[in-house]
Structures are given as structure tokens and as C-alpha cells.
Design an enzyme around this catalytic site. Structure first.
Site, PDB file in Angstrom:
ATOM      1  N   GLU A  95       0.860  -1.194   0.000  1.00 28.10           N
ATOM      2  CA  GLU A  95       0.000   0.000   0.000  1.00 28.10           C
ATOM      3  C   GLU A  95       0.895   1.242   0.000  1.00 28.10           C
ATOM      4  O   GLU A  95       1.984   1.239   0.584  1.00 28.10           O
ATOM      5  CB  GLU A  95      -0.881  -0.077   1.262  1.00 28.10           C
ATOM      6  CG  GLU A  95      -1.720   1.126   1.589  1.00 28.10           C
ATOM      7  CD  GLU A  95      -2.916   1.335   0.676  1.00 28.10           C
ATOM      8  OE1 GLU A  95      -2.676   1.499  -0.535  1.00 28.10           O
ATOM      9  OE2 GLU A  95      -4.059   1.386   1.171  1.00 28.10           O
ATOM     10  N   ASP A  96       0.423   2.311  -0.644  1.00 34.08           N
ATOM     11  CA  ASP A  96       1.185   3.564  -0.646  1.00 34.08           C
ATOM     12  C   ASP A  96       1.209   4.214   0.737  1.00 34.08           C
ATOM     13  O   ASP A  96       2.262   4.555   1.259  1.00 34.08           O
ATOM     14  CB  ASP A  96       0.627   4.542  -1.704  1.00 34.08           C
ATOM     15  CG  ASP A  96      -0.896   4.740  -1.602  1.00 34.08           C
ATOM     16  OD1 ASP A  96      -1.534   4.149  -0.699  1.00 34.08           O
ATOM     17  OD2 ASP A  96      -1.450   5.485  -2.424  1.00 34.08           O
ATOM     18  N   ASP A  99      -3.691   5.654   6.330  1.00 27.71           N
ATOM     19  CA  ASP A  99      -4.208   6.878   6.943  1.00 27.71           C
ATOM     20  C   ASP A  99      -5.119   6.471   8.109  1.00 27.71           C
ATOM     21  O   ASP A  99      -4.630   6.158   9.187  1.00 27.71           O
ATOM     22  CB  ASP A  99      -4.925   7.665   5.836  1.00 27.71           C
ATOM     23  CG  ASP A  99      -5.381   9.043   6.248  1.00 27.71           C
ATOM     24  OD1 ASP A  99      -4.914   9.553   7.268  1.00 27.71           O
ATOM     25  OD2 ASP A  99      -6.225   9.629   5.541  1.00 27.71           O
ATOM     26  N   PHE A 148      -1.473  16.042   3.823  1.00 26.12           N
ATOM     27  CA  PHE A 148      -1.908  15.369   2.605  1.00 26.12           C
ATOM     28  C   PHE A 148      -0.751  15.451   1.630  1.00 26.12           C
ATOM     29  O   PHE A 148      -0.250  16.532   1.345  1.00 26.12           O
ATOM     30  CB  PHE A 148      -3.173  16.011   2.019  1.00 26.12           C
ATOM     31  CG  PHE A 148      -3.781  15.138   0.948  1.00 26.12           C
ATOM     32  CD1 PHE A 148      -4.610  14.080   1.287  1.00 26.12           C
ATOM     33  CD2 PHE A 148      -3.485  15.360  -0.392  1.00 26.12           C
ATOM     34  CE1 PHE A 148      -5.148  13.251   0.302  1.00 26.12           C
ATOM     35  CE2 PHE A 148      -4.020  14.537  -1.379  1.00 26.12           C
ATOM     36  CZ  PHE A 148      -4.855  13.482  -1.028  1.00 26.12           C
ATOM     37  N   ARG A 161       0.644  12.155  -9.694  1.00 26.69           N
ATOM     38  CA  ARG A 161       1.171  10.813  -9.398  1.00 26.69           C
ATOM     39  C   ARG A 161       2.608  10.638  -9.876  1.00 26.69           C
ATOM     40  O   ARG A 161       3.401   9.962  -9.255  1.00 26.69           O
ATOM     41  CB  ARG A 161       0.313   9.730 -10.068  1.00 26.69           C
ATOM     42  CG  ARG A 161      -1.030   9.526  -9.429  1.00 26.69           C
ATOM     43  CD  ARG A 161      -1.628   8.198  -9.901  1.00 26.69           C
ATOM     44  NE  ARG A 161      -3.063   8.129  -9.684  1.00 26.69           N
ATOM     45  CZ  ARG A 161      -3.637   7.774  -8.536  1.00 26.69           C
ATOM     46  NH1 ARG A 161      -2.900   7.465  -7.497  1.00 26.69           N
ATOM     47  NH2 ARG A 161      -4.951   7.724  -8.424  1.00 26.69           N
TER      48      ARG A 161
HETATM   49  P1  5GP Z   1      -7.324   5.088   4.771  1.00 30.25           P
HETATM   50  O1  5GP Z   1      -8.386   4.130   4.360  1.00 30.25           O
HETATM   51  O2  5GP Z   1      -6.191   4.433   5.533  1.00 30.25           O
HETATM   52  O3  5GP Z   1      -7.880   6.282   5.496  1.00 30.25           O
HETATM   53  O4  5GP Z   1      -6.733   5.698   3.456  1.00 30.25           O
HETATM   54  C1  5GP Z   1      -5.929   4.973   2.611  1.00 30.25           C
HETATM   55  C2  5GP Z   1      -5.959   5.522   1.212  1.00 30.25           C
HETATM   56  O5  5GP Z   1      -6.309   6.913   1.182  1.00 30.25           O
HETATM   57  C3  5GP Z   1      -4.588   5.436   0.584  1.00 30.25           C
HETATM   58  O6  5GP Z   1      -4.445   4.244  -0.121  1.00 30.25           O
HETATM   59  C4  5GP Z   1      -4.584   6.620  -0.347  1.00 30.25           C
HETATM   60  O7  5GP Z   1      -5.159   6.280  -1.576  1.00 30.25           O
HETATM   61  C5  5GP Z   1      -5.478   7.636   0.325  1.00 30.25           C
HETATM   62  N1  5GP Z   1      -4.688   8.589   1.119  1.00 30.25           N
HETATM   63  C6  5GP Z   1      -4.564   8.681   2.454  1.00 30.25           C
HETATM   64  N2  5GP Z   1      -3.760   9.692   2.811  1.00 30.25           N
HETATM   65  C7  5GP Z   1      -3.353  10.253   1.664  1.00 30.25           C
HETATM   66  C8  5GP Z   1      -2.484  11.354   1.364  1.00 30.25           C
HETATM   67  O8  5GP Z   1      -1.887  12.020   2.221  1.00 30.25           O
HETATM   68  N3  5GP Z   1      -2.296  11.635   0.039  1.00 30.25           N
HETATM   69  C9  5GP Z   1      -2.911  10.935  -0.952  1.00 30.25           C
HETATM   70  N4  5GP Z   1      -2.655  11.308  -2.191  1.00 30.25           N
HETATM   71  N5  5GP Z   1      -3.730   9.905  -0.714  1.00 30.25           N
HETATM   72  C10 5GP Z   1      -3.947   9.564   0.589  1.00 30.25           C
END
Ligand code: 5GP
Length: 177
Positions: A95-96, A99, A148, A161
């Protein structure tokens, strides 16, 4: 607007090399499948898997993301499923960024239902202060503050990207006149 560089190319490269080394020593005796979470993982996923010398299978999964907002909608929809049979395999979910943890929690649920032997999480970035669901990241690149970020696969409304560095993105600020 695009803000300062949070993690530059050189740091990204050295962290990818460190993660590849850690993963390499974990792979012994396993039947590994690396599953990338699209689209944010693409640059990280390719750099990471190419740095691993042990043969690994690769596959991808895609779920809905933020769209054109910098906060999660809290609803995860499966867009593209995996095609490899993961039964009795050792899955590394790549995963990138983690959050709130809700995306990974949903994907984990989906993958575990297919009876893999093990599932481990590999993430480039984590924002621990934002966590709502406890997720154990087994192989982590960096922890960052509640920012972010875009670049190196991460987008805002499908933009940025392909930036080689990871930048802060400031959605509410107008560019200086
Ligand atoms: P979560 O479900 O953990 O809240 O969010 C995960 C997904 O939200 C990540 O795979 C990503 O796609 C997006 N995301 C969360 N934080 C960021 C951020 O700081 N920048 C970007 N571009 N995407 C984020």
C-alpha cells in the site's frame, strides 16, 4: 497547490532498498504473492519488487479512493479484484499510505476470506495520528505527520502521481499573485 518536498528521491530510494532487504530475509521458505493496492502503489510497487531478487508473483487490487477530496469518504468499493489464487500462499499487501486504516481493514478482510497462509502489510507511508482502525504494518517506510501528500504514485484528483518526490499538497491555499 503543490507544497514543499516531504520525502525526496534519495530518501525514497534508500527506504525502498531497506524494505527490499527486510522482505528478502522474510521470504525464505514462503510462497510469496505481492499484491499492490492500485493506483497509488504503482511506483513504489515496481521499485520494491524489482529490488527483491527472490522470485515473487505479483497481482493488483483496486478499491475506490478519495476522488477529488483530501479526506476519506469512509466507503470502500472494490473496483478491481485479484486474479491469483492466494489459498495457502504468503501474501504481502503493498500500500502507498495508511491513513485511517479503513481501506486496509476492508482489503484484509477480503484477502483473508480466500484462505492465504499468511498476510503481511508493506506500506511506504503511515500517518499514525490519523488512525481510526488498528492496523499492524509489518514493513513500513516512513511515518509522517497529518499532511496530505502527493507524488511517487500518490494523487490529488488523479494529478501529481508521476512526480518523483513526495510533496505536501495544500488544497485550500490559493497560489500567490
Ligand atoms: P485510509 O483508508 O487508511 O484512510 O486511506 C488509505 C488511502 O487513502 C490510501 O491508499 C490513499 O489512496 C489515500 N490517502 C490517504 N492519505 C493520503 C495522502 O496524504 N495523500 C494521498 N494522495 N492519498 C492519501
Amino acid at each position: 497547490m503543490l507544497g514543499r518536498v516531504v520525502v525526496g528521491r534519495e530518501r525514497i530510494s534508500s527506504v525502498v532498498a531497506r524494505l527490499a532487504e527486510e522482505l528478502e530475509s522474510d521470504l525464505e521458505g514462503r510462497s510469496p504473492v505481492f499484491i499492490g493496492v492500485l493506483k497509488g502503489c504503482v511506483y513504489f510497487f515496481t521499485d520494491l519488487t524489482m529490488s527483491i531478487k527472490t522470485p515473487v508473483e505479483v497481482d493488483f487490487i483496486q478499491v475506490s479512493s478519495y476522488g477529488a477530496s483530501t479526506t476519506s469518504s469512509g466507503t470502500v468499493v472494490l473496483v478491481k479484484d485479484i486474479t491469483v489464487d492466494v489459498r495457502d500462499r504468503d501474501v504481502y499487501l503493498v500500500e502507498d499510505i495508511v491513513d485511517t486504516g479503513s481501506t486496509l481493514a476492508d482489503i484484509l478482510h477480503l484477502i483473508r476470506a480466500r484462505h492465504p497462509r499468511s498476510v503481511q502489510i508493506v506500506a511506504l507511508l503511515s500517518k499514525p495520528s490519523r488512525r481510526e482502525i488498528e492496523i499492524e504494518v509489518d514493513f513500513l517506510g516512513f511515518e509522517i505527520d497529518d499532511l496530505f501528500v502527493v507524488g511517487y504514485g500518490l494523487d490529488f484528483a488523479e494529478q501529481y502521481r508521476n512526480l518523483p518526490d513526495i510533496h505536501e499538497y495544500l488544497p485550500d491555499r490559493e497560489p500567490p499573485v
